[in-house]
Motif scaffolding. Structure first.
Motif, PDB file in Angstrom:
ATOM      1  N   ASN A 210      91.654  99.545  46.389  1.00 59.41           N
ATOM      2  CA  ASN A 210      91.715  98.256  47.083  1.00 59.41           C
ATOM      3  C   ASN A 210      91.346  98.357  48.561  1.00 59.41           C
ATOM      4  O   ASN A 210      91.915  97.673  49.403  1.00 59.41           O
ATOM      5  CB  ASN A 210      93.103  97.616  46.927  1.00 59.41           C
ATOM      6  CG  ASN A 210      93.427  97.306  45.495  1.00 59.41           C
ATOM      7  OD1 ASN A 210      92.560  96.864  44.744  1.00 59.41           O
ATOM      8  ND2 ASN A 210      94.662  97.546  45.094  1.00 59.41           N
TER       9      ASN A 210
ATOM     10  N   ASN B 129      94.224  96.717  50.936  1.00 65.67           N
ATOM     11  CA  ASN B 129      95.091  95.693  50.382  1.00 65.67           C
ATOM     12  C   ASN B 129      95.926  96.351  49.287  1.00 65.67           C
ATOM     13  O   ASN B 129      95.408  96.644  48.216  1.00 65.67           O
ATOM     14  CB  ASN B 129      94.253  94.546  49.808  1.00 65.67           C
ATOM     15  CG  ASN B 129      95.092  93.403  49.332  1.00 65.67           C
ATOM     16  OD1 ASN B 129      96.279  93.551  49.056  1.00 65.67           O
ATOM     17  ND2 ASN B 129      94.485  92.245  49.222  1.00 65.67           N
TER      18      ASN B 129
ATOM     19  N   GLY C  91      97.982  95.180  47.298  1.00 57.79           N
ATOM     20  CA  GLY C  91      98.238  94.376  46.112  1.00 57.79           C
ATOM     21  C   GLY C  91      99.487  93.516  46.203  1.00 57.79           C
ATOM     22  O   GLY C  91      99.903  92.927  45.218  1.00 57.79           O
TER      23      GLY C  91
ATOM     24  N   SER D 248      99.854  91.399  54.281  1.00 55.88           N
ATOM     25  CA  SER D 248      99.502  91.989  52.994  1.00 55.88           C
ATOM     26  C   SER D 248      98.309  92.934  53.085  1.00 55.88           C
ATOM     27  O   SER D 248      97.774  93.336  52.061  1.00 55.88           O
ATOM     28  CB  SER D 248      99.198  90.881  51.977  1.00 55.88           C
ATOM     29  OG  SER D 248      98.087  90.125  52.416  1.00 55.88           O
ATOM     30  N   GLN D 249      97.911  93.281  54.294  1.00 56.34           N
ATOM     31  CA  GLN D 249      96.774  94.181  54.470  1.00 56.34           C
ATOM     32  C   GLN D 249      97.015  95.132  55.633  1.00 56.34           C
ATOM     33  O   GLN D 249      97.680  94.781  56.607  1.00 56.34           O
ATOM     34  CB  GLN D 249      95.497  93.401  54.770  1.00 56.34           C
ATOM     35  CG  GLN D 249      95.027  92.546  53.628  1.00 56.34           C
ATOM     36  CD  GLN D 249      93.783  91.782  54.004  1.00 56.34           C
ATOM     37  OE1 GLN D 249      93.599  91.386  55.143  1.00 56.34           O
ATOM     38  NE2 GLN D 249      92.919  91.559  53.035  1.00 56.34           N
TER      39      GLN D 249
END
Length: 174
Positions: A43, A68, A70, A143-144
């Motif tokens: 990711n 990322n 997930g 989230s990153q």
């Protein structure tokens, strides 16, 4: 007179490329070509811009790597977020270190970009084409994980590194 000066500034200012990604937006300095984007598995996507050196087979690098995981990162205090950014930064920096001889880095600093805590470290080392230096940043979003990196050969006196650093530190993060 003021309008004439503004018109001249707009006419002769180097164009900037606004590059938008999930975690923010950055103005890419004039002369940097790209992006070249590549998925790295797990990711992770890397967006690279390069500034070729005239008459040489080398380029300065401005790179944005986004991981990322997930899902969202757990809720953290400001201090915890800073420590996590430092830890991730050192993990990514270890990859740069493995590809350099005589690698050394400065102290990790925390600065604010768009009101967000970001870890930063400068480094130096040797590559096949000579002495190189760079600056790496790490930002932990909701989230990153975003890693910003610039590097160039030292004989170019940080000209393009400084342009990339200015772009990184003026970017808009979400």
């Amino acid at each position: 007179m003021r309008n004439v000066l503004i018109a001249l500034w707009v006419l002769f200012s180097p164009p900037l490329l606004a590059f938008t990604f999930d975690a923010g937006q950055i103005e890419i300095p004039d002369g940097f070509d790209g992006p070249t984007s590549k998925g790295m598995g797990n990711n992770t996507i890397v967006h690279a811009f390069t500034h070729p050196h005239s008459g040489e087979d080398s380029s300065a690098l401005l790179q944005i790597s986004i991981w990322n995981p997930g899902g969202t990162f757990p809720s953290m205090t400001g201090q915890q977020r800073e420590e996590a950014a430092k830890s991730y930064l050192m993990q990514f920096l270890s990859g740069v270190a493995r590809a350099r001889r005589g690698f050394r880095h400065g102290d990790v600093e925390i600065l604010s970009i768009s009101g967000q805590p970001v870890a930063r470290v400068a480094w130096q080392g040797e590559v096949d084409k000579g002495s190189a230096e760079g600056v790496m940043y790490c930002y932990l979003g909701r989230s990153q994980l975003v890693v910003l990196h610039t590097q160039d050969l030292t004989r170019f006196d940080r000209r393009y590194i400084d342009q990339a650093v200015q772009a990184f530190e003026a970017m808009k993060l979400r």
